[in-house]
Motif scaffolding. Structure first.
Motif, PDB file in Angstrom:
ATOM      1  N   MET A   1      25.457  46.198  39.232  1.00 56.36           N
ATOM      2  CA  MET A   1      26.280  46.170  40.178  1.00 56.36           C
ATOM      3  C   MET A   1      27.360  45.834  39.502  1.00 56.36           C
ATOM      4  O   MET A   1      27.738  45.314  37.892  1.00 56.36           O
ATOM      5  CB  MET A   1      26.441  45.155  40.965  1.00 56.36           C
ATOM      6  N   PHE A   2      28.753  46.663  40.005  1.00 57.89           N
ATOM      7  CA  PHE A   2      29.895  47.123  39.564  1.00 57.89           C
ATOM      8  C   PHE A   2      30.933  46.023  40.084  1.00 57.89           C
ATOM      9  O   PHE A   2      31.184  45.662  41.231  1.00 57.89           O
ATOM     10  CB  PHE A   2      30.710  48.720  39.286  1.00 57.89           C
ATOM     11  N   LEU A   3      32.264  45.241  38.830  1.00 50.50           N
ATOM     12  CA  LEU A   3      32.538  44.242  39.543  1.00 50.50           C
ATOM     13  C   LEU A   3      33.934  43.977  38.930  1.00 50.50           C
ATOM     14  O   LEU A   3      34.152  45.168  38.188  1.00 50.50           O
ATOM     15  CB  LEU A   3      32.353  42.427  39.090  1.00 50.50           C
ATOM     16  N   HIS A   4      34.697  43.602  39.767  1.00 51.67           N
ATOM     17  CA  HIS A   4      36.728  44.167  39.621  1.00 51.67           C
ATOM     18  C   HIS A   4      37.233  42.669  40.436  1.00 51.67           C
ATOM     19  O   HIS A   4      36.610  42.228  41.123  1.00 51.67           O
ATOM     20  CB  HIS A   4      36.832  45.101  40.572  1.00 51.67           C
ATOM     21  N   ALA A   5      37.335  41.590  39.333  1.00 48.78           N
ATOM     22  CA  ALA A   5      38.695  41.421  40.209  1.00 48.78           C
ATOM     23  C   ALA A   5      39.313  41.306  39.944  1.00 48.78           C
ATOM     24  O   ALA A   5      40.330  41.101  38.320  1.00 48.78           O
ATOM     25  CB  ALA A   5      37.766  39.234  39.582  1.00 48.78           C
ATOM     26  N   GLU A   6      40.917  40.589  40.169  1.00 55.28           N
ATOM     27  CA  GLU A   6      42.285  40.762  39.697  1.00 55.28           C
ATOM     28  C   GLU A   6      43.101  39.854  40.814  1.00 55.28           C
ATOM     29  O   GLU A   6      42.524  39.235  42.080  1.00 55.28           O
ATOM     30  CB  GLU A   6      43.284  41.953  40.519  1.00 55.28           C
ATOM     31  N   SER A   7      44.344  38.705  40.047  1.00 53.96           N
ATOM     32  CA  SER A   7      44.811  38.014  40.610  1.00 53.96           C
ATOM     33  C   SER A   7      45.776  38.098  41.737  1.00 53.96           C
ATOM     34  O   SER A   7      45.411  39.623  41.796  1.00 53.96           O
ATOM     35  CB  SER A   7      45.844  37.541  39.529  1.00 53.96           C
ATOM     36  N   LEU A   8      46.136  37.832  43.062  1.00 49.59           N
ATOM     37  CA  LEU A   8      47.505  38.159  44.224  1.00 49.59           C
ATOM     38  C   LEU A   8      48.466  38.570  43.284  1.00 49.59           C
ATOM     39  O   LEU A   8      49.057  37.411  41.626  1.00 49.59           O
ATOM     40  CB  LEU A   8      47.101  36.903  45.019  1.00 49.59           C
ATOM     41  N   PRO A   9      49.422  38.667  43.625  1.00 50.96           N
ATOM     42  CA  PRO A   9      50.443  38.607  43.256  1.00 50.96           C
ATOM     43  C   PRO A   9      51.579  38.210  42.455  1.00 50.96           C
ATOM     44  O   PRO A   9      50.999  36.380  43.151  1.00 50.96           O
ATOM     45  CB  PRO A   9      50.629  39.421  44.015  1.00 50.96           C
ATOM     46  N   LYS A  10      52.083  38.111  41.712  1.00 50.28           N
ATOM     47  CA  LYS A  10      52.305  36.237  40.706  1.00 50.28           C
ATOM     48  C   LYS A  10      53.787  36.151  41.940  1.00 50.28           C
ATOM     49  O   LYS A  10      54.673  37.052  42.169  1.00 50.28           O
ATOM     50  CB  LYS A  10      53.304  36.725  39.929  1.00 50.28           C
TER      51      LYS A  10
ATOM     52  N   VAL B   1      51.498  30.943  42.220  1.00 55.87           N
ATOM     53  CA  VAL B   1      51.566  30.432  41.555  1.00 55.87           C
ATOM     54  C   VAL B   1      51.222  30.077  39.787  1.00 55.87           C
ATOM     55  O   VAL B   1      51.403  30.286  38.963  1.00 55.87           O
ATOM     56  CB  VAL B   1      51.741  28.239  41.830  1.00 55.87           C
ATOM     57  N   ASN B   2      50.440  29.647  40.331  1.00 58.70           N
ATOM     58  CA  ASN B   2      49.291  29.920  38.915  1.00 58.70           C
ATOM     59  C   ASN B   2      48.196  30.860  39.274  1.00 58.70           C
ATOM     60  O   ASN B   2      47.186  31.468  39.659  1.00 58.70           O
ATOM     61  CB  ASN B   2      48.223  28.758  38.570  1.00 58.70           C
ATOM     62  N   PRO B   3      48.118  32.277  38.144  1.00 56.26           N
ATOM     63  CA  PRO B   3      47.340  33.604  38.475  1.00 56.26           C
ATOM     64  C   PRO B   3      46.064  33.211  38.532  1.00 56.26           C
ATOM     65  O   PRO B   3      45.517  32.572  37.230  1.00 56.26           O
ATOM     66  CB  PRO B   3      48.249  34.551  37.884  1.00 56.26           C
ATOM     67  N   LEU B   4      44.954  33.956  38.440  1.00 55.63           N
ATOM     68  CA  LEU B   4      43.991  33.756  38.401  1.00 55.63           C
ATOM     69  C   LEU B   4      43.345  34.155  37.091  1.00 55.63           C
ATOM     70  O   LEU B   4      44.022  35.128  36.459  1.00 55.63           O
ATOM     71  CB  LEU B   4      43.271  34.887  39.523  1.00 55.63           C
ATOM     72  N   GLN B   5      42.550  33.273  36.413  1.00 53.54           N
ATOM     73  CA  GLN B   5      42.379  33.421  34.678  1.00 53.54           C
ATOM     74  C   GLN B   5      40.773  33.965  34.663  1.00 53.54           C
ATOM     75  O   GLN B   5      40.384  33.931  35.683  1.00 53.54           O
ATOM     76  CB  GLN B   5      42.477  32.047  33.982  1.00 53.54           C
ATOM     77  N   ASP B   6      40.788  34.165  33.699  1.00 50.00           N
ATOM     78  CA  ASP B   6      39.592  35.371  33.341  1.00 50.00           C
ATOM     79  C   ASP B   6      38.238  33.497  33.224  1.00 50.00           C
ATOM     80  O   ASP B   6      38.460  32.862  33.035  1.00 50.00           O
ATOM     81  CB  ASP B   6      39.535  35.197  31.852  1.00 50.00           C
TER      82      ASP B   6
END
Length: 182
Positions: free
Chosen positions: A30-39, A49-54
């Protein structure tokens, strides 16, 4: 995809009843993608306020005879794609690709025979885990695989895709896409 938040040790999932004999397959992919929501900014007062980190968010797939007593689980700590990325390998980083030999799950099942299930870490919800690299030292995978009970590859009736928090103290928010289970 999922666009939302998780408290520490929290999880969210979607599930489906299936009828699959997985003995005909060699790998789970399976292929997966993650992104932070807009700052958060003056132009975006509802941003993060705190963007998603690895590695703060962990994707998992659970499959087996049921969701609670007899299943396998594969977990991938997610790398976060930078905002504005357009190159395919940045949007779908290789480190996020789930690619597990079903032979490893068979090895895990054999290892689980005879263990004292009462000795399982209570934080692991009764699941016996191994890192993929423990089972296959040649692997560069950061995946963790688990088993609970006595699932049967020939009798897979449940499929669950989910996310759990990989942090002990922070609430996290982000957007994750699951693509092309094969």
């Amino acid at each position: 995809g999922y666009n939302g938040g998780l408290e520490p040790k929290d999880a969210r999932a979607v599930f489906k009843s299936v009828n699959v004999d997985m003995r005909q397959y060699k790998r789970l992919k399976m292929f997966l993608h993650a992104e932070s929501l807009p700052k958060l900014s003056a132009d975006n007062p509802n941003g993060e306020v705190n963007p998603l980190q690895d590695n703060q968010m962990i994707a998992f797939i659970r499959f087996g005879n049921d969701f609670t007593q007899n299943f396998y689980q594969v977990e991938v700590p997610l790398k976060v794609t930078e905002e504005g990325a357009i190159i395919n390998t940045d949007v779908w980083p290789e480190a996020n690709n789930m690619d597990i030999s079903l032979d490893l799950l068979t090895q895990l099942k054999i290892l689980s025979i005879g263990i004292n299930w009462d000795d399982i870490d209570p934080n692991d919800n009764g699941i016996f885990y191994k890192d993929v690299q423990e089972l296959d030292p040649s692997s560069t995978s950061n995946h963790r695989i688990g088993i609970k009970g006595n699932p049967n590859f020939g009798y897979v009736r449940t499929l669950m895709l989910g996310l759990k928090s990989g942090t002990e103290s922070n609430d996290i928010r982000g957007e994750v896409w699951f693509n092309e289970l094969g």
